[in-house]
Structures are given as C-alpha cells and as structure tokens.
Design a protein around this motif. Structure first.
Motif, mmCIF file in Angstrom:
data_model
loop_
_atom_site.group_PDB
_atom_site.id
_atom_site.type_symbol
_atom_site.label_atom_id
_atom_site.label_comp_id
_atom_site.label_asym_id
_atom_site.label_seq_id
_atom_site.Cartn_x
_atom_site.Cartn_y
_atom_site.Cartn_z
ATOM 1 N N ILE A 1 0.675 -1.147 -0.027
ATOM 2 C CA ILE A 1 -0.040 0.092 -0.213
ATOM 3 C C ILE A 1 0.878 1.405 0.046
ATOM 4 O O ILE A 1 0.586 2.283 -0.625
ATOM 5 C CB ILE A 1 -0.997 -0.021 1.213
ATOM 6 N N ASN A 2 1.886 1.514 0.837
ATOM 7 C CA ASN A 2 2.895 2.345 1.099
ATOM 8 C C ASN A 2 3.575 2.604 -0.319
ATOM 9 O O ASN A 2 3.897 3.856 -0.622
ATOM 10 C CB ASN A 2 3.377 2.303 2.202
ATOM 11 N N ASP A 3 3.796 1.570 -1.002
ATOM 12 C CA ASP A 3 4.899 1.784 -2.097
ATOM 13 C C ASP A 3 4.009 2.330 -3.511
ATOM 14 O O ASP A 3 4.543 2.888 -4.417
ATOM 15 C CB ASP A 3 5.527 0.424 -2.619
ATOM 16 N N HIS A 4 2.405 2.383 -3.298
ATOM 17 C CA HIS A 4 1.881 2.624 -4.407
ATOM 18 C C HIS A 4 1.723 4.135 -4.659
ATOM 19 O O HIS A 4 1.851 4.917 -3.875
ATOM 20 C CB HIS A 4 0.243 1.898 -4.398
ATOM 21 N N GLU A 5 1.624 4.450 -5.998
ATOM 22 C CA GLU A 5 1.671 6.160 -6.281
ATOM 23 C C GLU A 5 0.475 6.876 -5.514
ATOM 24 O O GLU A 5 0.634 7.814 -5.440
ATOM 25 C CB GLU A 5 1.733 6.419 -7.668
ATOM 26 N N TYR A 6 -0.516 6.028 -5.541
ATOM 27 C CA TYR A 6 -2.100 6.609 -5.163
ATOM 28 C C TYR A 6 -2.295 6.366 -3.548
ATOM 29 O O TYR A 6 -1.706 5.338 -3.168
ATOM 30 C CB TYR A 6 -3.090 6.178 -5.871
ATOM 31 N N GLY A 7 -2.769 7.473 -2.748
ATOM 32 C CA GLY A 7 -3.038 7.306 -1.495
ATOM 33 C C GLY A 7 -4.419 7.714 -1.041
ATOM 34 O O GLY A 7 -4.643 8.468 -0.136
ATOM 35 N N ASN A 8 -5.415 7.492 -1.734
ATOM 36 C CA ASN A 8 -6.691 8.062 -1.319
ATOM 37 C C ASN A 8 -7.329 7.258 -0.295
ATOM 38 O O ASN A 8 -7.500 7.934 0.777
ATOM 39 C CB ASN A 8 -7.517 7.631 -2.776
ATOM 40 N N GLY A 9 -7.617 6.014 -0.477
ATOM 41 C CA GLY A 9 -8.550 5.112 0.435
ATOM 42 C C GLY A 9 -7.894 3.743 0.710
ATOM 43 O O GLY A 9 -7.261 3.322 -0.163
ATOM 44 N N THR A 10 -7.967 3.110 1.848
ATOM 45 C CA THR A 10 -7.744 1.910 2.067
ATOM 46 C C THR A 10 -8.539 1.351 3.301
ATOM 47 O O THR A 10 -9.085 2.016 3.992
ATOM 48 C CB THR A 10 -6.261 1.724 2.408
ATOM 49 N N ALA A 11 -8.164 0.047 3.586
ATOM 50 C CA ALA A 11 -9.066 -0.469 4.525
ATOM 51 C C ALA A 11 -8.624 -1.913 5.090
ATOM 52 O O ALA A 11 -7.799 -2.695 4.318
ATOM 53 C CB ALA A 11 -10.574 -0.816 4.379
#
Length: 500
Positions: A404-414
């Motif tokens: 998750i942290n390596d992905h370029e996007y940072g909108n939402g997660t769960a």
C-alpha cells in the motif's frame, strides 16, 4: 431533442456557442439529449455575472445564508426520487446507488446549514497592554468547481453548498456526459431563495475549463477527476494565482487478515468493488489477503457472489450492476482485462460476455475477478475505473502494508481483522488519506473532510467539512489598541461631533 445550455442568474441561458456534445444513455447507446459547449466568451459572461453578485452575497448575514441552505436541503429530500431517475438515465447506475449518492450530497448541505457556527472567529484579550487580537474568515469571491461524470450530483454538492454558505458565488462546470441532474438541482437552489448570480452552471469541455483557470475574477478552483487532468488543473490554476484543490485518482486496497470474517469481507467487497460499476475513486479495486490459506478461502467465498451479480439497466429493480458510462470506458476496461490475461493473472470470473436482450448496444460489463495479480501488472498499477477486482496475495502483514505504501496513489484503504492491535498499527502506518477498519469504503461523514495523499491530491485542503470552510475563506487577523482613559458623555460635543 432537449439541448441544455447554461444556468445563469437563476435562469437557463443558451449562450452564444454553436458547439454541442451528445448525451448518451449508457444502457442503450442511444443519444437522449445534447449539451452546449461554452465558448471563452460564454464563460466570461457567466463569471462576470457571479462577480457582480459576490459583494451583495458576501454582505448577507451567515444566518440568512443558512436559511437558504435549510430550504435547499428540504427540496433535495422532496425531489430525491425524481433526481435519482434523471441521474441514472444518463449515468447508468442503479437507482439505489443514485439515491445513496444524493443522500451523501444532502449531508454536506446539512453541514453548510451550520455556517454561522463554522465561521466564528477567535478573540484574545489583552495580548499586550490595552491591545486585543481577533480573527475572522471572509469569503474569496468567485469560486469555480469542475466535476466528473461518476457522481454528477454528489461531487458538486461536496463543493458549492460550503462555498456559497461561506459567502462566495460559484460557477460549476459539470461533466458534459451527464449534466441534466446538475441543471435540475440548480433550479431547486434558486427555488430555495438563492439570489440571482450566486450559483451558476456552465456546460462545456476543455475550452470552458481553461477559461475558468485563466479568468482573473475566479479566485479558487475545486476539481475531482483523474490524476493527469488534476495535475494539469492544479498547475495551470496555481500559475494564475488561484487557490486550487484537485482530488484525483486512486487504487484502493483492502487488507484481509487471517482472522477476518470472510463472509463479512465478501459482503464488503461486493459493494465496494462492484457498486456503481466500479466507477468511483473510493472503489476497492485490490483485495490483499495475508497468507495463501486466507487468499484461497477468500476467492472461494467471493467468486460465486461475483458471478451471481445481476447485470441490468437501472429500470430493472433487481439490478445490482449497471452499464459503464460510455463506449470509450467500455473499451478501456476491456483492454485492461486483456492486459491482465497477457501478463499471467488468473481471471477467475470473466464478466465480459454480457448480452442483454433489448440492450445489445449498451455498455454493460459484468463483475470481473482476477487472482494472483502481481504489483508489476498494469491491472494493479493503474486505475481501471470499472467492475474489476484484483487479488494480490501478501505473504505477511508487513508485505501488505509495504504494498500500500509503495503505490503512487494514496486515496483510501481498509483492513478487516478482529485484532485491535493490528488495526491500530495499520491506520497509524499506512500513508493514505482515508482509512477504514472493518469498513470497506472509508468515505468520511460530511462534518469531517474527504481527501487523499500522494498523487491522489494536489493542493493543501481536503474537501467539505472544516477543510472545506478553510479552502473557501481567507483568514484575516486584527490587532487593536485604544487610548487608555474613559471619557464621559459630558466631554463630547454631540452636535459638532468633536471631542471637547
């Protein structure tokens, strides 16, 4: 055939441009209307109308602005069914999805109803001898909004109620693909008592967008859409001295821990990955089960539910998955599915072979489920914006967080888990703007603010909530000092206005 113009000074206005765009019903592929595409001159006329209305509206007491918002909220509730049908007919989403969208927009209107409280400043007495200090928030002037096709009612409602309640006037440029619901809501806002010129709608394409970004009377711009366009809008608007907030693309992950209730996870993924045909920036498009056993069990539970999704137009009350917005989107999604297969992902559920009698020309795609997706694949890296869910297997919890942290996007997660320690560690460490714990789509309520991190947001402010109030106002701080010594009434010459 109906041709939509613009909405200016509480009236429909055709504008001077002869360029038009077709409005298509995505369930049938048939043209149902047309929208005028504004010229630079049309945009200038609308912005100047908003600028003329700005001083009077800014001087209107916040309590009176709130009264308009209260009336507007009641009208939206009264007309929800009408608005939902209008929305679905141009977007394609199911009626429950459309009604849910309008309900979330109404929540922001309700937040804006509290604007007298929200605009209260701060006061510090005696910061020095006989010196006091206080601050107020004042409106910017003309604010513009540029909104996407996927939430034609809700996303605009995230913007202009707060902006208007703060004392600004507003120019909205909705998507030309489904503008009718915006125009109907504009009528309701006028009916609620909003003075002419305070809220205006300009229909258009890139010509209108650039004209808003370049116009000297536009003070701020709100945008929701793709990252490529958001970066362009942020760069051009900022270069012109405007305040800009651009909420952009996403690739949202849902981590499934070994202790998670997989029936609950399956329910969450069906709604969050396939609702609105996956055409939303908060859709869960990546499931990350931790451990091979968790992954196998998840796919076994999830696959039959994806296959069972009822694909149908919004007019069918049993529909769970409507069409995507356009032929362009349809082809775009299909190309990513092909890429996934070429790169070696396992297509567990293939939703491409959908043909509905009487809707053969519609843009329907059934739910698709990929397993054994890896981070180097385009279907993982890119935002597909369709009903496609990828399962990326993580060997450990640490691997899931790193993914998750390596992905370029940072909108939402769960994260779905019964372990409170894991949940707390997760939300503390992930570099994401909105986090859910056993909640699949962590969209904040209206009195909190919505926005991502990394390439999901350009600008300093999230949207609605108190961040919305800050974005739509400027802070002004006053420091005052008065001469010491109190004068009595006898020391004043009342008739001459002079101190004796």
């Amino acid at each position: 055939m109906n041709i939509l113009g613009h909405f200016v000074s509480n009236e429909f206005w055709p504008g001077a441009s002869n360029r038009i765009s077709e409005i298509v019903n995505p369930a049938t592929g048939a043209v149902t209307g047309k929208a005028t595409l504004a010229s630079v001159e049309d945009v200038d006329t609308i912005v100047r109308t908003a600028a003329e209305a700005a001083p009077g509206w800014a001087a209107t007491p916040p309590a009176k602005r709130a009264m308009v918002m209260f009336e507007f909220r009641d009208l939206l509730k009264k007309h929800t069914n009408e608005l939902a049908e209008l929305l679905s007919s141009e977007h394609g989403k199911t009626l429950p999805d459309a009604k849910g969208e309008i309900a979330r927009g109404i929540e922001v209107v309700e937040f804006a109803c509290g604007i007298p409280q929200l605009l209260k400043g701060e006061y510090s007495e005696a910061v020095a001898a006989n010196v006091d200090c206080f601050s107020v928030r004042q409106p910017l002037g003309v604010v513009a909004g540029i909104t996407p096709f996927n939430f034609p009612a809700m996303v605009p409602l995230w913007m202009y109620p707060v902006a208007i309640a703060c004392g600004n006037t507003f120019v909205l440029k909705p998507s030309e693909k489904d503008p009718s619901v915006v125009m109907r809501i504009a009528e309701l806002l006028a009916q609620a008592g909003l003075p002419p010129g305070v809220f205006n709608v300009v229909n258009g394409d890139k010509v209108a967008v650039d004209a808003l970004l370049d116009h000297p009377l536009v003070e701020a711009v709100s945008f929701v859409g793709s990252t490529a366009i958001g970066r362009y809008i942020y760069s051009r608007g900022s270069a012109n001295g405007k305040r800009v907030q651009a909420l952009c693309g996403a690739k949202n992950h849902l981590v499934v821990m070994p202790d998670a209730d997989l029936e609950q996870v399956s329910d969450a993924l069906i709604g969050s990955a396939y609702g609105s045909a996956g055409e939303r920036c908060m859709a869960i498009s990546v499931a990350v089960p931790v451990g091979e056993d968790t992954a196998d069990r998840l796919v076994d539970v999830l696959a039959p539910r994806v296959r069972a999704l009822k694909v149908a137009p919004f007019t069918d009350p049993s529909s769970e998955l409507g069409p995507v917005i356009s032929k362009q989107s349809y082809d775009h999604i299909h190309s990513y599915i092909e890429q996934g297969l070429e790169k070696g992902a396992e297509l567990v559920v293939d939703g491409r072979e959908i043909s509905l009698q009487g809707y053969e020309d519609g843009y329907f795609i059934g739910g698709c489920l990929f397993d054994r997706v890896t981070p180097d694949m385009p279907i993982y890296k890119d935002e597909i914006f369709g009903p496609v869910l990828s399962v990326v297997r993580a060997a450990s919890y640490e691997d899931a967080v790193g993914l998750i942290n390596d992905h370029e996007y940072g909108n939402g997660t769960a994260i779905f888990t019964r372990d409170g320690d894991a949940a707390r560690d997760f939300w503390a460490r992930v570099r994401i703007g909105m986090v859910g714990v056993n909640v699949p789509i962590p969209v904040p309520v209206a009195y909190h603010s919505f926005g991502g991190w990394k390439r999901s947001l350009f600008g300093d402010h999230h949207i609605h909530g108190m961040e919305g109030v800050r974005f739509n106002t400027r802070l002004k701080t006053m420091t005052t000092r008065w001469p010491s010594g109190i004068r009595t009434g006898a020391e004043f010459d009342i008739t001459g206005g002079k101190v004796v």
